[in-house]
Design an enzyme around this catalytic site. Structure first.
Site, PDB file in Angstrom:
ATOM      1  CE  LYS A  76       0.331 -22.951  -1.419  1.00  0.00           C
ATOM      2  NZ  LYS A  76       1.812 -22.866  -1.398  1.00  0.00           N
ATOM      3  CB  SER A 133       2.873 -26.361  -0.254  1.00  0.00           C
ATOM      4  OG  SER A 133       3.155 -24.973  -0.371  1.00  0.00           O
ATOM      5  CB  SER A 141       5.691 -24.055  -2.275  1.00  0.00           C
ATOM      6  OG  SER A 141       6.025 -24.839  -1.157  1.00  0.00           O
TER       7      SER A 141
END
Length: 386
Positions: free
Chosen positions: A28, A105, A129
């Site tokens: 990420k 996210s 997330s």
């Protein structure tokens, strides 16, 4: 839409041989990879920061275990979303349900694993997330015990809740990655009983009664026959406490940069950051005290039973969902996700299925430090799907 950040795909070979030999993972874009600017899903953050001097410890541990990086993945802007939408770089594909959002996210990481482009991926989880995109994309995922995996080299969002989690298509690989990332942590066991969180199942029933019934049956089939009111009749208080403390931590971590830079945010993200100016320090202080009370309640519950709940209050959020539907999702999802967040506990989500084509996901919350035992328990309970 691609799961990966724009530009040349970051590919770096393993530094050693080990238990993850030959596997490829994605990272990420909140987590440092040496020689690459951590962009945070925002072009102004990207433009105002330098290349990472070293790998985040979580990335370095995976390299040393034999795995190779195969891409950095899109994140919702500075992690402030559960939807999976990025105004600047696009919305990563939900590979199995392309009409719906991937969840955020850690949207790109979930998309990359679900599409088979990588074997597993790192994400971050503050208020859901990893858990939400794992559920929406049909993956195994974990939010680990707070501080069990180092957050050094991770863009700070709300450090009092931030964790580094990961996604995999199987419980077996989720466990192998856990053995690497949780090496050296003191293990704890899980209690022998399973108990359903009444309010979480009620939230799913209010939105999708048939799915709630199916998930209740699945939970009962693995031994979760009893249920308990976790929020003790005041779910709004738990959500308020979580949001106050999260936003206070975000203000401390990112407020100075926002004030100095006046960054471009997408409209939904901009409104969330604007909310930080409304914080009342006295109320934040009261919520810090309240958090200790709520965490003690959760700790007492998980010392007796693993808490079982639907991972999300909705199976999916459609790309054309109304603002009201998204707002209701946030209210319910953040409330459910606050259970593990406020107490710093591990939560494992497992993808399930029946004859209807949509994601079904159950989550299991265990005591602090029980991460590997919790994964082992969930794998045992659902061994038929592996």
């Amino acid at each position: 839409m691609s799961a990966f950040v724009p530009g040349a795909r970051v590919r770096i070979a393993a530094t050693s041989s080990g238990p993850l030999d030959g596997l490829r993972f994605a990272v990420k874009d909140l987590i440092d990879v040496a020689g690459v600017v951590t962009g945070g899903g925002n072009p102004d953050w990207l433009a105002t920061h330098a290349e990472a001097a070293r790998h985040a410890p979580s990335v370095a541990a995976l390299f040393a275990a034999g795995a190779s990086v195969d891409g950095k993945t899109i994140t919702d802007e500075l992690a402030y979303s559960l939807e999976g939408v990025n105004e600047h770089y696009g919305t990563p594909l939900n590979p199995r349900w392309p009409h719906a959002l991937p969840g955020g996210s850690s949207s790109g990481s979930a998309s990359a694993v679900a599409s088979g482009e990588v074997d597993f991926a790192l994400g971050t989880d503050t208020g859901g997330s990893v858990r939400v995109p794992a559920a929406f994309c049909g993956l195994w995922g974990i939010r680990p015990t707070h501080d069990a995996v180092s957050t050094e080299g991770v863009l700070p969002f709300a450090p009092c809740f931030d964790t580094v989690g990961w996604f995999a298509r199987s419980g077996e690989l989720l466990a192998r990655v856990a053995d690497v990332l949780l090496a050296g942590t003191a293990p704890a066991d899980v209690p022998p009983h399973l108990t359903r969180c009444a309010e979480a199942f009620e939230a799913r029933a209010a939105n999708e009664p048939d799915d709630a019934a199916t998930l209740t049956s699945l939970a009962a089939s693995v031994g979760a026959h009893d249920e308990i009111s976790v929020f003790d009749g005041d779910a709004a208080r738990w959500l308020h406490c979580y949001q106050q403390l999260q936003d206070d931590a975000i203000r401390a971590s990112l407020g100075g940069w926002i004030d100095a830079t006046s960054p471009r945010f997408g409209p939904a993200i901009a409104s969330r950051f604007a909310r930080l100016a409304l914080l009342d320090d006295g109320e934040v202080a009261r919520c810090r005290v309240l958090r200790s009370t709520l965490a003690a309640r959760i700790d007492a519950l998980v010392s007796q039973s693993v808490i079982v709940l639907p991972t999300t209050p909705l199976a999916l959020i459609e790309k054309n969902a109304s603002d009201d539907r998204i707002g209701a999702f946030y209210r319910d999802a953040l409330t459910m996700d606050a259970i593990a967040a406020l107490a710093g506990l591990p939560q494992v989500t497992v993808p399930l299925a029946d004859e209807r084509d949509r994601p079904l996901a159950l989550s299991f919350i265990g005591p602090r430090g029980s991460d590997r035992a919790l994964i082992a328990l969930v794998r045992h309970l659902f061994s038929s799907i592996e």
